[in-house]
Write a protein that holds these residues in place. Structure first.
Motif, PDB file in Angstrom:
ATOM      1  N   GLU A 226       1.169 -17.891 -23.834  1.00 30.27           N
ATOM      2  CA  GLU A 226       1.466 -17.289 -25.141  1.00 30.27           C
ATOM      3  C   GLU A 226       0.405 -16.252 -25.508  1.00 30.27           C
ATOM      4  O   GLU A 226       0.732 -15.181 -26.040  1.00 30.27           O
ATOM      5  N   THR A 227      -0.855 -16.534 -25.202  1.00 30.83           N
ATOM      6  CA  THR A 227      -1.942 -15.600 -25.508  1.00 30.83           C
ATOM      7  C   THR A 227      -1.813 -14.336 -24.659  1.00 30.83           C
ATOM      8  O   THR A 227      -1.986 -13.218 -25.161  1.00 30.83           O
ATOM      9  N   VAL A 228      -1.521 -14.510 -23.383  1.00 35.06           N
ATOM     10  CA  VAL A 228      -1.334 -13.355 -22.503  1.00 35.06           C
ATOM     11  C   VAL A 228      -0.204 -12.474 -23.025  1.00 35.06           C
ATOM     12  O   VAL A 228      -0.333 -11.238 -23.108  1.00 35.06           O
ATOM     13  N   ALA A 229       0.913 -13.089 -23.391  1.00 38.46           N
ATOM     14  CA  ALA A 229       2.060 -12.314 -23.875  1.00 38.46           C
ATOM     15  C   ALA A 229       1.731 -11.596 -25.183  1.00 38.46           C
ATOM     16  O   ALA A 229       2.054 -10.412 -25.361  1.00 38.46           O
ATOM     17  N   ARG A 230       1.077 -12.291 -26.094  1.00 40.38           N
ATOM     18  CA  ARG A 230       0.804 -11.711 -27.408  1.00 40.38           C
ATOM     19  C   ARG A 230      -0.201 -10.565 -27.327  1.00 40.38           C
ATOM     20  O   ARG A 230      -0.038  -9.540 -27.992  1.00 40.38           O
ATOM     21  N   VAL A 231      -1.229 -10.712 -26.500  1.00 44.30           N
ATOM     22  CA  VAL A 231      -2.286  -9.705 -26.461  1.00 44.30           C
ATOM     23  C   VAL A 231      -1.909  -8.517 -25.572  1.00 44.30           C
ATOM     24  O   VAL A 231      -2.181  -7.371 -25.903  1.00 44.30           O
ATOM     25  N   THR A 232      -1.259  -8.798 -24.439  1.00 45.17           N
ATOM     26  CA  THR A 232      -0.977  -7.724 -23.483  1.00 45.17           C
ATOM     27  C   THR A 232       0.395  -7.103 -23.677  1.00 45.17           C
ATOM     28  O   THR A 232       0.640  -5.988 -23.193  1.00 45.17           O
ATOM     29  N   ALA A 290     -19.517 -18.198 -26.790  1.00 49.04           N
ATOM     30  CA  ALA A 290     -18.677 -17.930 -25.622  1.00 49.04           C
ATOM     31  C   ALA A 290     -17.443 -17.152 -26.046  1.00 49.04           C
ATOM     32  O   ALA A 290     -16.883 -17.363 -27.117  1.00 49.04           O
ATOM     33  N   ARG A 291     -17.009 -16.227 -25.192  1.00 50.29           N
ATOM     34  CA  ARG A 291     -15.829 -15.407 -25.480  1.00 50.29           C
ATOM     35  C   ARG A 291     -14.556 -16.212 -25.240  1.00 50.29           C
ATOM     36  O   ARG A 291     -14.446 -16.961 -24.277  1.00 50.29           O
ATOM     37  N   SER A 292     -13.583 -16.001 -26.092  1.00 47.92           N
ATOM     38  CA  SER A 292     -12.285 -16.652 -25.955  1.00 47.92           C
ATOM     39  C   SER A 292     -11.415 -15.889 -24.972  1.00 47.92           C
ATOM     40  O   SER A 292     -11.711 -14.723 -24.621  1.00 47.92           O
ATOM     41  N   LEU A 293     -10.319 -16.504 -24.528  1.00 54.51           N
ATOM     42  CA  LEU A 293      -9.370 -15.807 -23.667  1.00 54.51           C
ATOM     43  C   LEU A 293      -8.853 -14.552 -24.363  1.00 54.51           C
ATOM     44  O   LEU A 293      -8.727 -13.495 -23.728  1.00 54.51           O
ATOM     45  N   GLU A 294      -8.555 -14.645 -25.632  1.00 58.93           N
ATOM     46  CA  GLU A 294      -8.050 -13.466 -26.349  1.00 58.93           C
ATOM     47  C   GLU A 294      -9.091 -12.345 -26.327  1.00 58.93           C
ATOM     48  O   GLU A 294      -8.745 -11.170 -26.100  1.00 58.93           O
ATOM     49  N   GLN A 295     -10.350 -12.663 -26.521  1.00 59.12           N
ATOM     50  CA  GLN A 295     -11.396 -11.633 -26.486  1.00 59.12           C
ATOM     51  C   GLN A 295     -11.505 -11.005 -25.099  1.00 59.12           C
ATOM     52  O   GLN A 295     -11.687  -9.789 -24.960  1.00 59.12           O
ATOM     53  N   VAL A 296     -11.394 -11.829 -24.070  1.00 55.40           N
ATOM     54  CA  VAL A 296     -11.437 -11.296 -22.693  1.00 55.40           C
ATOM     55  C   VAL A 296     -10.286 -10.330 -22.465  1.00 55.40           C
ATOM     56  O   VAL A 296     -10.458  -9.245 -21.909  1.00 55.40           O
ATOM     57  N   LEU A 297      -9.086 -10.717 -22.882  1.00 57.41           N
ATOM     58  CA  LEU A 297      -7.913  -9.867 -22.686  1.00 57.41           C
ATOM     59  C   LEU A 297      -8.025  -8.568 -23.464  1.00 57.41           C
ATOM     60  O   LEU A 297      -7.610  -7.504 -22.972  1.00 57.41           O
ATOM     61  N   ARG A 298      -8.585  -8.603 -24.636  1.00 55.86           N
ATOM     62  CA  ARG A 298      -8.689  -7.395 -25.445  1.00 55.86           C
ATOM     63  C   ARG A 298      -9.752  -6.447 -24.908  1.00 55.86           C
ATOM     64  O   ARG A 298      -9.698  -5.243 -25.184  1.00 55.86           O
ATOM     65  N   ARG A 299     -10.701  -6.960 -24.137  1.00 55.22           N
ATOM     66  CA  ARG A 299     -11.746  -6.116 -23.554  1.00 55.22           C
ATOM     67  C   ARG A 299     -11.329  -5.512 -22.219  1.00 55.22           C
ATOM     68  O   ARG A 299     -11.941  -4.560 -21.748  1.00 55.22           O
TER      69      ARG A 299
END
Length: 300
Positions: A226-232, A290-299
């Protein structure tokens, strides 16, 4: 204060490259140049710092003689675990024995969360065996060690989603506290610099320690997708598999049995609750959360 000589392996890769760049930025004009140990000199990054251009030495893990030459004069070593292979533990042992022979005083090793002889994730057993060899080397030669037990890399999770937008695996409703590669690199430098500027007699603050490096939250694979879909903006959903389905869906890659078992055990380790640990070590070592998955994807 002059820094003892530091060497970094895996500098052409994601984690080792980050560590090498961060160290080059920290070294001063009075410090020894950084040394990069690689398998292929043509792939070594070109790094320059006030300490001078980084040195490059060729040292495959399975070549003890080359490793001893490459490590001559090195005090502190950052060792990225070797590429997945049936003989990876033997390669690690050869390299670590060479490090001890060369006079390295402290090794910082990238291990894996939950490293144990009976870990569900089969490759975590390799890391346990390597940690045991580090402990034996310490007892035999006095060479200190620190283990950074990385969780699954958050940077890698999007690649687990297939071209059809499905993340498949037998992870059930288990959770994973994936860690950002940037956080691993920051934590490594937070250990390496004090080791290089402190006592090299095995009494440094990080000697003999193992740190669990994780993200700030443990997510189910449903939440990962869900995070991958929402962010990317790309389609992504999680589809649980049975063990039989997991082995069958990966058979088409033509990989050897041990490697397929390793891939599948990534998911079964999640299902077993062995990758859901949430640790504060990243923040304690680096001073930042620590960075969250969402933060990693946005970077990315």
């Amino acid at each position: 204060m002059t820094t003892a000589k530091i060497a970094v392996t895996g500098s052409s890769g994601a984690v080792g490259g980050r560590v090498a760049r961060l160290l080059a930025a920290r070294l001063g004009s009075g410090d020894p140049p950084l040394r990069l140990l690689v398998r292929d000199a043509s792939r070594a990054p070109s790094l320059t710092s006030p300490a001078g251009p980084a040195e490059v030495a060729v040292a495959p893990y399975d070549d003890g003689d080359a490793a001893r030459r490459a490590l001559a004069g090195v005090d502190v070593l950052f060792m990225v675990s070797g590429a997945e292979a049936p003989d990876r533990v033997d390669q690690h042992r050869t390299f670590l024995d060479a490090a001890a022979d060369a006079g390295v005083r402290h090794v910082v090793y990238t291990s894996f969360l939950g490293a144990a002889p009976d870990a569900v994730f089969t490759l975590a057993r390799d890391h346990h065996a390597t940690e045991q060899h580090l402990a034996a080397a310490r007892a035999r030669t006095g060479m200190a060690w620190t283990a950074l037990r990385d969780g699954l890399y958050a940077d890698f999770l999007p690649a687990m989603v297939g071209d059809d937008g499905v993340l498949r695996g037998p992870a059930g409703e288990g959770r994973v506290a994936a860690v950002a590669q940037d956080d691993v690199a920051d934590a490594a430098v937070a250990v390496l610099m004090p080791a290089a500027r402190g006592p090299l007699d095995g009494t440094g603050e990080h000697a003999g320690r193992a740190y669990d490096l994780t993200g700030p939250e443990a997510l189910t694979l449903h939440e990962v997708a869900e995070t991958v879909a929402r962010v990317t903006g790309r389609p992504a959903r999680y589809q649980p598999e049975t063990l039989e389905e997991a082995f069958a869906s990966r058979a088409a890659y033509g990989a050897p049995d041990w490697q397929v078992a390793a891939w599948v055990s990534t998911y079964t380790a999640i299902a077993a609750g062995q990758l859901d640990t949430v640790s504060s070590a990243v923040e304690e070592l680096t001073g930042h959360p620590a960075r969250s998955l969402e933060q990693v994807l946005r970077r990315s």
